[in-house]
Enzyme design. Structure first.
Site, short mmCIF file in Angstrom:
data_model
loop_
_atom_site.label_atom_id
_atom_site.label_comp_id
_atom_site.label_asym_id
_atom_site.label_seq_id
_atom_site.Cartn_x
_atom_site.Cartn_y
_atom_site.Cartn_z
N GLU A 23 0.72 -1.32 0.00
CA GLU A 23 0.11 -0.02 0.17
C GLU A 23 0.82 1.05 0.16
O GLU A 23 1.97 1.42 0.65
CB GLU A 23 -0.92 -0.02 1.05
CG GLU A 23 -1.90 -0.99 1.21
CD GLU A 23 -2.81 -1.28 2.29
OE1 GLU A 23 -2.75 -0.47 3.43
OE2 GLU A 23 -3.65 -2.49 2.42
N HIS A 66 -7.80 1.25 1.59
CA HIS A 66 -7.86 0.92 3.03
C HIS A 66 -8.53 1.64 3.76
O HIS A 66 -7.84 2.45 4.83
CB HIS A 66 -6.21 0.77 3.33
CG HIS A 66 -6.36 -0.27 4.61
ND1 HIS A 66 -4.92 -1.00 4.90
CD2 HIS A 66 -6.99 -0.45 5.69
CE1 HIS A 66 -5.24 -1.60 5.97
NE2 HIS A 66 -6.37 -1.49 6.43
N1 LIG Z 1 -10.10 -2.66 5.95
C1 LIG Z 1 -9.78 -2.25 7.17
O1 LIG Z 1 -9.63 -0.99 7.24
C2 LIG Z 1 -10.00 -2.92 8.41
C3 LIG Z 1 -10.48 -2.21 9.47
C4 LIG Z 1 -10.34 -3.07 10.76
C5 LIG Z 1 -9.99 -4.42 10.71
N2 LIG Z 1 -9.49 -5.10 9.59
C6 LIG Z 1 -8.99 -6.39 9.55
O2 LIG Z 1 -10.18 -7.12 9.40
C7 LIG Z 1 -9.71 -8.59 10.00
C8 LIG Z 1 -10.72 -8.94 11.09
O3 LIG Z 1 -10.61 -8.06 12.38
P1 LIG Z 1 -11.41 -8.59 13.39
O4 LIG Z 1 -11.58 -7.59 14.64
O5 LIG Z 1 -12.75 -9.26 13.15
O6 LIG Z 1 -10.39 -9.72 14.11
P2 LIG Z 1 -10.64 -10.94 15.19
O7 LIG Z 1 -9.39 -11.15 15.47
O8 LIG Z 1 -11.58 -10.50 16.13
O9 LIG Z 1 -11.19 -12.01 14.21
C9 LIG Z 1 -10.45 -12.61 13.24
C10 LIG Z 1 -10.99 -14.01 13.34
O10 LIG Z 1 -10.33 -14.63 12.14
C11 LIG Z 1 -10.19 -16.20 12.40
N3 LIG Z 1 -9.21 -16.77 11.53
C12 LIG Z 1 -7.90 -16.65 11.65
N4 LIG Z 1 -7.22 -17.33 10.39
C13 LIG Z 1 -8.18 -17.63 9.85
C14 LIG Z 1 -8.37 -18.67 9.06
N5 LIG Z 1 -7.38 -19.03 8.17
N6 LIG Z 1 -9.57 -19.27 8.37
C15 LIG Z 1 -10.73 -18.96 9.20
N7 LIG Z 1 -10.73 -18.29 10.33
C16 LIG Z 1 -9.52 -17.49 10.58
C17 LIG Z 1 -9.82 -16.09 14.03
O11 LIG Z 1 -9.95 -17.36 14.60
C18 LIG Z 1 -10.80 -14.80 14.31
O12 LIG Z 1 -12.00 -15.57 14.95
C19 LIG Z 1 -8.39 -8.29 10.58
O13 LIG Z 1 -7.26 -8.65 9.57
C20 LIG Z 1 -8.07 -6.70 10.69
O14 LIG Z 1 -6.62 -6.45 10.41
C21 LIG Z 1 -9.61 -4.15 8.59
O1 LIG Z 2 -6.42 2.48 9.56
C1 LIG Z 2 -5.71 1.91 9.20
O2 LIG Z 2 -4.83 2.22 8.95
C2 LIG Z 2 -6.10 0.47 9.71
C3 LIG Z 2 -7.23 0.13 9.37
C4 LIG Z 2 -7.69 -1.50 9.74
O3 LIG Z 2 -6.98 -2.17 8.63
C5 LIG Z 2 -7.20 -2.01 11.14
O4 LIG Z 2 -6.49 -3.04 11.24
O5 LIG Z 2 -7.99 -1.38 12.01
#
Ligand SMILES: NC(=O)c1ccc[n+]([C@@H]2O[C@H](COP(=O)([O-])OP(=O)(O)OC[C@H]3O[C@@H](n4cnc5c(N)ncnc54)[C@H](O)[C@@H]3O)[C@@H](O)[C@H]2O)c1
Ligand SMILES: O=C(O)CC[C@@H](O)C(=O)O
Length: 643
Positions: free
Chosen positions: A504, A527
């Site tokens: 990114e 993102h």
């Molecule tokens: N796009 C964004 O801006 C953004 C924002 C927030 C979070 N995220 C990402 O979203 C994802 C999820 O966040 P969350 O808060 O729900 O996390 P979390 O830790 O609460 O949940 C992740 C889940 O994935 C499961 N898991 C891990 N590997 C797996 C696999 N190979 N197969 C099936 N299940 C699997 C875990 O057991 C867990 O239950 C993270 O990667 C986080 O970094 C992205």
């Molecule tokens: O805001 C960000 O940079 C990351 C957001 C998201 O991927 C997270 O992990 O919460």
């Protein structure tokens, strides 16, 4: 409770005997200027109140920074001031509530050394004396101007015989005082510096807790963001175990401004760098930093941590922490905190929106409209009601999306490597292929662990139903992007939404490259899953609070790499000991305490595979030797004392 840094922090040598401290009153002992406040009180209800108060403040400022002679500034201010004797008690009460925070915090210092402190002020005895009396400073140690009143109690001016009413008044006053021994001056104004310039003080400390004047700071021997700093530098007794202004915070990637506000309000020094820093850049910036704040882009590697000589904590202002080498941070006694659910809802809302947009092929239709093309057709568009949503990763985001998706009539399937509570009518799949083969829309919400690299590759994409849609709002490395691009190009997949990418751009100035660019029915976002005002605000409050709690109390609750301990607070000194988790360290700590007859009020230990985190509350009476001995306990990673 306060804070002492790790064992590498150098303590200055004590200053004996205690020098005379000449402390200014307005904007130093108190946060405000007494005359400005008096004007505010006296002009209550006056139609030109704001204008006159503003003029008085401007005159104060010119007098303090040296751009107007002091006596001129005083005369002009008093001429504008319609104040009366009965306003003074109101002013005193107001000023008592506005004593500088670090002075209030160190009240016991003043009570202990009243004979060494003089308040030398061009302000007025009538309001200074009662305020400083609360700190044990007697009237004969207050040197200030006095008002003159007319028969009706109106303030008419000042006593011209008082040396402090003249230009260079503080210098004349110090000459009259004729103190023998070291004299240190603490103040925010130019006239305070002039005492030192005239050779009547050994040191001038510019006190900047309330106001920082460039001309004054430039001439100071030392700058004091707080009185704690003065006490610390001179090794004098203080309430905090370490001045908070020495704690440096480095914030990267633009977390919400609230984060910097909270850290500043705590007294920390905050530096911000817009965008991210690469490894080399961060290695250069990390030295001396106590708290590092990042988001998802900044890689905190072992090499960065090797340079982090003062790092106490890292705040990930997001959910994911895969960008931080958590184990290496832990081994160095650096606690990592994140915001595990502050942006969960924002990602869920984005995912739901994307599902609907893709099901209606909006990524194709909207650009056509912008280009002037009217393409009204139902081809390839469908309702999401009754469709099967396959959620991979049923954690905080996945499970919340499950509830919201059911509410709009979708059938939810989920797959998670961990045992998860099944919500609503969601159906658990035992394997990933089982989910991929059934779902109309697959959405990824797994965490960013390394093992999840290419979790969805060509083979998995081939298992998906023809025309199915894929969403990746989790982490870029989870999907094999060239394979996804091929599946979209071939028409096997009906669309995709991708918010996260293996690489990114570091800042908004850098371009974005991807095989996914230009493909039909593909939503690409930079993102921004968690980038909403609400989420960013929540995160910017949550993370600093966790970090400050850790620093102030040792509480590691919700740290992602430290044993979690939440402790009761009690009247004690708290020893915080982080050590390599090898047998016998706790016994060694307790042997040291026993050998020094230290009374333990409470002790808490938690370990993980790598480290032990032990907190011991002890009686406030102990020999300083015990601290030295504890620092020398074998396998100690970091040690600090809170009181
Ligand atoms: N796009 C964004 O801006 C953004 C924002 C927030 C979070 N995220 C990402 O979203 C994802 C999820 O966040 P969350 O808060 O729900 O996390 P979390 O830790 O609460 O949940 C992740 C889940 O994935 C499961 N898991 C891990 N590997 C797996 C696999 N190979 N197969 C099936 N299940 C699997 C875990 O057991 C867990 O239950 C993270 O990667 C986080 O970094 C992205
Ligand atoms: O805001 C960000 O940079 C990351 C957001 C998201 O991927 C997270 O992990 O919460």
């Amino acid at each position: 409770m306060g804070f002492v840094p790790d064992i590498t922090a150098a303590m200055p040598q004590p200053t004996t005997p205690l020098p005379y401290l000449i402390i200014d009153f307005d904007s130093t002992f108190t946060q405000v200027e007494g005359l400005d406040e008096l004007a505010d009180i006296a002009l209550q209800g006056h139609p030109d109140r704001e204008k006159v108060v503003g003029e008085i403040r401007a005159l104060t400022d010119r007098g303090m920074s040296g751009s107007l002679s002091f006596s001129e500034s005083l005369q002009q201010r008093l001429a504008l001031l319609p104040a009366r004797r009965e306003h003074l008690p109101v002013l005193v009460e107001q000023l008592k509530g506005k004593v500088s925070e670090s002075i209030v915090r160190n009240r016991s210092f003043f009570e202990r050394f009243p004979g060494r402190v003089y308040i030398v002020s061009s302000g007025f005895r009538e309001f200074i004396e009662p305020v400083v009396a609360d700190f044990g400073i007697q009237a004969d140690h207050v040197l200030a101007n006095t008002f003159t009143f007319d028969q009706d109690g109106r303030i008419t001016g000042f006593d011209p015989d008082n040396v402090l009413s003249r230009d260079g008044g503080k210098i004349l006053q110090l000459r009259e005082l004729d103190l023998s021994g070291d004299v240190y001056v603490l103040g925010d104004g130019y006239t305070d510096y002039q005492i030192r310039e005239a050779g009547l003080a050994n040191r001038f400390y510019a006190f900047t807790e309330n106001i920082s004047r460039e001309a004054v700071v430039a001439r100071a021997d030392e700058v004091l963001p707080s009185f704690d700093e003065f006490l610390y530098q001179n090794k004098l007794p203080m309430t905090l175990s370490y001045p908070k202004n020495r704690i440096k915070v480095l914030l990267l990637e633009n977390p919400d401004v609230r984060a910097a506000e909270l850290f500043r309000a705590e007294g920390y020094q905050v530096d911000s760098v817009p965008g991210g820093l690469d490894e080399e850049e961060l290695m250069e910036r990390i030295e001396g930093v106590s708290i590092l704040g990042i988001r998802s882009k900044t890689q905190v590697t072992q090499r960065v941590l090797d340079k982090a000589n003062r790092l106490i904590a890292i705040g990930a202002f997001c959910i994911g922490t895969n960008q931080i080498d958590l184990t290496e941070a832990m081994k160095r006694g650096v606690a990592v905190f994140n915001a595990p659910f502050s942006n969960t809802r924002s990602v869920v809302e984005l995912a739901l929106g994307e599902i609907i947009m893709l099901a209606r092929r909006i990524p194709e239709k909207s650009p056509k409209m912008h280009a002037g093309e009217w393409d009204k057709s139902a081809k390839g568009s469908f309702e999401i009601r009754g469709k099967k949503l396959g959620i991979v990763g049923y954690g905080n985001i996945g499970s919340q999306l499950s509830v919201v998706a059911e509410a709009v009539g979708m059938q939810v399937l989920y797959y998670d490597v961990a045992e998860k509570l099944q919500l609503g009518n969601a159906v658990r799949c035992r394997t990933l292929p089982e989910l991929l083969q059934q779902a109309d829309i697959v959405t990824l919400h797994v965490d960013g662990r390394k093992d999840n690299t290419n979790l969805i590759g060509a083979a998995e994409l081939a298992m998906m139903k023809p025309g199915a849609i894929l969403l990746n709002n989790a982490r870029g490395h989870v999907v094999d992007v060239p394979a996804l691009a091929a599946a979209l190009r071939s028409g096997h997949l009906g669309g995709a939404a991708v918010d996260v990418f293996p690489y990114e751009p570091k800042t908004n100035d850098e371009g974005f490259e991807s095989e996914l660019r230009g493909l039909p029915n593909v939503l690409l976002t930079p993102h921004i899953g968690g980038s909403t005002a609400e989420a960013q605000r929540n995160i910017a409050e949550f993370v600093p609070e966790r970090i400050m709690q850790y620093i102030n109390t040792g509480n590691t609750q919700q740290s992602v790499n430290f044993p979690n301990i939440q402790l009761p607070t009690q009247q004690a000194h708290r020893l915080i000991h982080i050590h390599a988790n090898v047998p016998g360290v706790l016994a060694r700590i307790n042997n040291v305490l026993a050998a020094h007859h230290v009374n333990i009020l409470g002790q808490y230990l938690k370990t993980n595979e790598q480290i032990g985190y032990v907190i011991t509350d002890i009686n406030q009476e102990y020999d300083q030797e015990v601290i030295k001995a504890l620092r020398e306990v074998e396998h100690t990673i970091k040690f600090r004392v809170l009181y």
